[in-house]
Design a protein around this motif. Structure first.
Motif, PDB file in Angstrom:
ATOM      1  N   ILE A 140      56.766  62.770 -71.882  1.00 24.62           N
ATOM      2  CA  ILE A 140      55.491  63.472 -72.050  1.00 24.62           C
ATOM      3  C   ILE A 140      54.539  63.140 -70.906  1.00 24.62           C
ATOM      4  N   ILE A 141      54.443  61.848 -70.573  1.00 24.95           N
ATOM      5  CA  ILE A 141      53.563  61.432 -69.482  1.00 24.95           C
ATOM      6  C   ILE A 141      54.032  62.027 -68.156  1.00 24.95           C
ATOM      7  N   ALA A 159      55.792  64.750 -67.720  1.00 22.02           N
ATOM      8  CA  ALA A 159      55.549  66.190 -67.710  1.00 22.02           C
ATOM      9  C   ALA A 159      54.084  66.496 -67.415  1.00 22.02           C
ATOM     10  N   ALA A 160      53.190  65.632 -67.913  1.00 23.92           N
ATOM     11  CA  ALA A 160      51.760  65.841 -67.668  1.00 23.92           C
ATOM     12  C   ALA A 160      51.378  65.521 -66.233  1.00 23.92           C
ATOM     13  N   LEU A 161      52.010  64.495 -65.659  1.00 19.88           N
ATOM     14  CA  LEU A 161      51.652  64.062 -64.307  1.00 19.88           C
ATOM     15  C   LEU A 161      52.356  64.864 -63.216  1.00 19.88           C
ATOM     16  N   TYR A 162      53.497  65.453 -63.533  1.00 17.13           N
ATOM     17  CA  TYR A 162      54.281  66.148 -62.511  1.00 17.13           C
ATOM     18  C   TYR A 162      53.508  67.262 -61.810  1.00 17.13           C
ATOM     19  N   PRO A 163      52.833  68.180 -62.554  1.00 16.08           N
ATOM     20  CA  PRO A 163      52.109  69.243 -61.846  1.00 16.08           C
ATOM     21  C   PRO A 163      51.054  68.697 -60.893  1.00 16.08           C
ATOM     22  N   LYS A 164      50.352  67.643 -61.313  1.00 15.86           N
ATOM     23  CA  LYS A 164      49.326  67.063 -60.447  1.00 15.86           C
ATOM     24  C   LYS A 164      49.948  66.439 -59.203  1.00 15.86           C
TER      25      LYS A 164
END
Length: 234
Positions: free
Chosen positions: A45-46, A48-53
């Motif tokens: 989850i973390i 997936a959240a950080l990947y776009p950034k």
């Protein structure tokens, strides 16, 4: 020789203790497995959240120190300029009223007139499908001399093209010392319907409505580049 009742009780207790120890070990293993699964899920989850950034940071570094001319394609990649007489440019409608624009994206027409809302602030240079203001607000920006680079869903789903357009918006903002570089990047409405804010066409520019002209690129990406094929803003 028969065992004494005391011995039998001791043996039963030992058996029960063995069962309890085994159960505790099994419970402990199960608990550790659950914790391990939870840790893995949390990391996914973390991540997936950080990947776009992280992806955006890497993409943005590619354009660091570049000029607009080095990012966007030249005007020669654009199609023919279509000129239309701007109508409704001074026509204000109540906030919340939706206007059915003839063109998608619009280059002129009636619009809202609300302080801080329409026209939108000059410092807001780059919009996504989630952050883009209503068309009626952006059309007011066009009346005030803005150039808007509209992009479609295909470009919006391409992190490389988004990065290039975001870089152009940042350059324009950084070099605008007297609010003369009135430039924005925004997802446009689909060509068959003005709502919702899903983008189209691929990448086109709408200059301010002074006998408005609209130029649309022939294709989306320059050879060997991920930059959107849009003419550098005036």
């Amino acid at each position: 020789m028969a065992k004494s009742s005391k011995t039998e009780k001791s043996e039963r207790r030992q058996v029960i203790d063995d069962i309890r120890r085994k159960q505790k070990r099994a419970d402990k293993r199960q608990g550790m497995a659950i914790v391990g699964v939870c840790v893995v899920v949390a990391l996914v989850i973390i991540g997936a959240a950080l990947y776009p950034k992280a992806r955006d940071i890497v993409n943005d570094q590619k354009w660091k120190g570049k000029s607009v001319a080095e990012i966007g394609a030249g005007a020669d990649v654009c199609g023919d300029i279509t000129e239309k007489e701007a109508t409704g440019s001074g026509e204000h409608v109540p906030e919340g009223q939706q206007v059915d624009y003839t063109d998608a994206p619009p280059a002129f027409g009636a619009h809202w007139n609300v302080a801080g809302v329409a026209p939108t602030p000059i410092g807001d240079r780059f919009y996504t499908a989630d952050s883009r203001p209503e068309l009626e607000a952006l059309v007011h920006n066009l009346e005030h001399g803005y150039t808007i680079l509209w992009y479609d869903k295909t470009a919006g789903d391409d992190s490389g093209e988004l990065s290039a357009m975001r870089a152009i918006a940042k350059i324009m903002d950084a070099n605008d010392t007297n609010q003369r570089l009135k430039f924005k990047v925004a997802p446009g409405p689909p060509p068959t319907s003005r709502r919702p804010a899903s983008p189209s066409p691929r990448a086109s520019t709408s200059p301010s409505p002074t006998g408005a002209s609209t130029r649309t690129p022939r294709s989306s990406t320059a050879p060997g580049s991920t930059a959107p094929r849009s003419a550098a803003p005036p």
